[in-house]
Design a protein around this motif. Structure first.
Motif, short mmCIF file in Angstrom:
data_model
loop_
_atom_site.label_atom_id
_atom_site.label_comp_id
_atom_site.label_asym_id
_atom_site.label_seq_id
_atom_site.Cartn_x
_atom_site.Cartn_y
_atom_site.Cartn_z
N PRO A 150 0.84 -1.21 0.00
CA PRO A 150 0.00 0.00 0.00
C PRO A 150 0.87 1.25 0.00
O PRO A 150 1.96 1.25 0.57
N THR A 151 0.40 2.31 -0.62
CA THR A 151 1.13 3.57 -0.62
C THR A 151 0.62 4.42 0.54
O THR A 151 -0.08 5.42 0.35
N ILE A 152 0.99 3.98 1.75
CA ILE A 152 0.54 4.67 2.96
C ILE A 152 1.22 6.02 3.12
O ILE A 152 0.62 7.01 3.47
N THR A 153 2.51 6.06 2.86
CA THR A 153 3.23 7.32 3.02
C THR A 153 3.11 8.20 1.78
O THR A 153 3.08 7.69 0.66
N GLU A 154 3.01 9.50 1.99
CA GLU A 154 2.95 10.45 0.87
C GLU A 154 4.34 10.95 0.49
O GLU A 154 4.48 11.76 -0.42
N ASN A 155 5.35 10.47 1.19
CA ASN A 155 6.72 10.97 0.94
C ASN A 155 7.51 10.05 0.02
O ASN A 155 8.74 10.07 0.02
N GLY A 166 -4.70 -1.77 -7.38
CA GLY A 166 -6.03 -1.81 -6.78
C GLY A 166 -6.04 -0.99 -5.50
O GLY A 166 -5.21 -0.10 -5.31
N SER A 167 -6.98 -1.32 -4.62
CA SER A 167 -7.07 -0.59 -3.36
C SER A 167 -7.46 -1.53 -2.23
O SER A 167 -8.11 -2.56 -2.46
N TYR A 168 -7.05 -1.19 -1.02
CA TYR A 168 -7.40 -1.93 0.19
C TYR A 168 -8.42 -1.13 0.98
O TYR A 168 -8.40 0.10 0.98
N ARG A 169 -9.29 -1.84 1.68
CA ARG A 169 -10.27 -1.19 2.55
C ARG A 169 -9.75 -1.20 3.99
O ARG A 169 -8.98 -2.09 4.39
N PHE A 170 -10.19 -0.21 4.76
CA PHE A 170 -9.81 -0.13 6.16
C PHE A 170 -10.72 -1.01 7.01
O PHE A 170 -11.93 -1.11 6.77
N THR A 268 -10.53 4.10 1.32
CA THR A 268 -9.65 3.05 0.79
C THR A 268 -8.26 3.64 0.60
O THR A 268 -8.09 4.87 0.60
N ILE A 269 -7.29 2.77 0.42
CA ILE A 269 -5.92 3.23 0.17
C ILE A 269 -5.36 2.42 -0.99
O ILE A 269 -5.57 1.20 -1.07
N PRO A 270 -4.71 3.06 -1.96
CA PRO A 270 -4.22 2.32 -3.12
C PRO A 270 -3.03 1.43 -2.77
O PRO A 270 -2.26 1.72 -1.85
N TYR A 271 -2.91 0.34 -3.52
CA TYR A 271 -1.71 -0.49 -3.42
C TYR A 271 -1.23 -0.81 -4.83
O TYR A 271 -2.01 -0.70 -5.80
#
Length: 298
Positions: A150-155, A166-170, A268-271
């Motif tokens: 997942p691309t959790i960090t914006e840095n 795709g994307s993951y759900r929380f 959601t968060i993309p991966y």
């Protein structure tokens, strides 16, 4: 043809179909069929069948001298071909860990791997440690060609590129002994009076939005910020303390003593594939194959 030659050699050495069948661990009928096919292929009889076994025809005697050489040459040719293929193989290094498993990529690749034998996948393991993960991400292109996560960090933009898959759900993860552990799905309101751990070490816009949403609309939930990235230690601490953890559906099986329950959070968060800023030609070729597969599936 090679199987027929091997059977022919064994028949000649054994002197009968039945003895050859024993050596080859097949039935005498199977041996006879192979010999009939071989004689049909060379368009002349090689064996004389008798009640006492087999004898070679004149053609069979001539052919038997070369059969061993042909089988040996065939095996040597296969070996040379494999060695040549291996020397020209393009090795793609894929990083994997508990929180960044590479199964998604491997499942995709296994669908088409036989079409691209020049590529070989080399799996490289790394640890999910909040102190070392930033360094791990910086070594994409040095130790790994790809990491799936997942691309959790914006840095990340200054360290690697991302091809989204795709994307993951929380979800919410909590101890199996927790009062809410038996629920199939969880509403945010189920957490009223509970402490919710929110990892806040990567500068994620999505997680910041979730935190703001909960603070603004659900003040009865006590937010516990964890100033670090997700790692195994975070899951351990939440299990030990009874604190609920904001997590992702892909991490449902990370900790055996935690149960991960889908939430009604509309976030959601993309991966995707994390790959080098300046990928090699081999990596670019591999990536183009994955992109083509992704376009066909979408």
């Amino acid at each position: 043809m090679n199987e027929q030659l091997n059977t022919f050699i064994q028949v000649v050495q054994s002197g009968s179909f039945s003895k050859a069948a024993e050596k080859l661990f097949v039935s005498p009928t199977a041996v006879m069929k192979q010999m009939n096919l071989l004689e049909k292929h060379v368009a002349m009889p090689l064996l004389i069948r008798t009640n006492h076994g087999i004898e070679l025809t004149k053609a069979g005697k001539s052919f038997s001298k070369d059969a061993v050489f042909m089988v040996q040459y065939f095996q040597e040719a296969l070996l040379r071909m494999r060695q040549s293929a291996q020397s020209n193989q393009l090795v793609i290094r894929v990083g994997t860990s508990m929180l960044n498993p590479c199964k998604v990529l491997l499942d995709m690749w296994n669908e088409v791997s036989d079409q691209f034998p020049q590529f070989k996948i080399n799996i490289v393991h790394f640890e999910d440690d909040s102190h070392t993960l930033p360094t791990t991400y910086r070594t994409i292109g040095k130790h790994f060609d790809f990491i799936v996560g997942p691309t959790i960090t914006e840095n990340w933009k200054e360290y690697f590129r991302v091809f989204e898959l795709g994307s993951y759900r929380f979800c919410f993860a909590l101890s199996r002994n927790h009062r809410l552990a038996s629920k199939k799905t969880m509403s945010v309101k189920d957490l009223y009076g509970e402490q919710l751990a929110v990892v806040n070490g990567g500068g994620s816009d999505v997680i910041d939005e979730i935190r703001d949403f909960l603070i603004r609309n659900h003040p009865k939930i006590r937010i516990k910020d964890i100033p670090r990235l997700y790692d195994i230690d975070v899951f351990n601490r939440c299990e030990e303390s009874g604190v609920v953890l904001l997590t992702l559906d892909v991490w449902a099986d990370i900790h055996p003593s935690l149960v991960t329950i889908p939430s009604d959070l509309d976030f959601t968060i993309p991966y995707g594939l994390l790959y080098p800023l300046h990928p090699s030609e081999d990596v670019n070729q591999f990536l183009e194959i994955i992109k083509e597969m992704q376009s066909q599936h979408s």
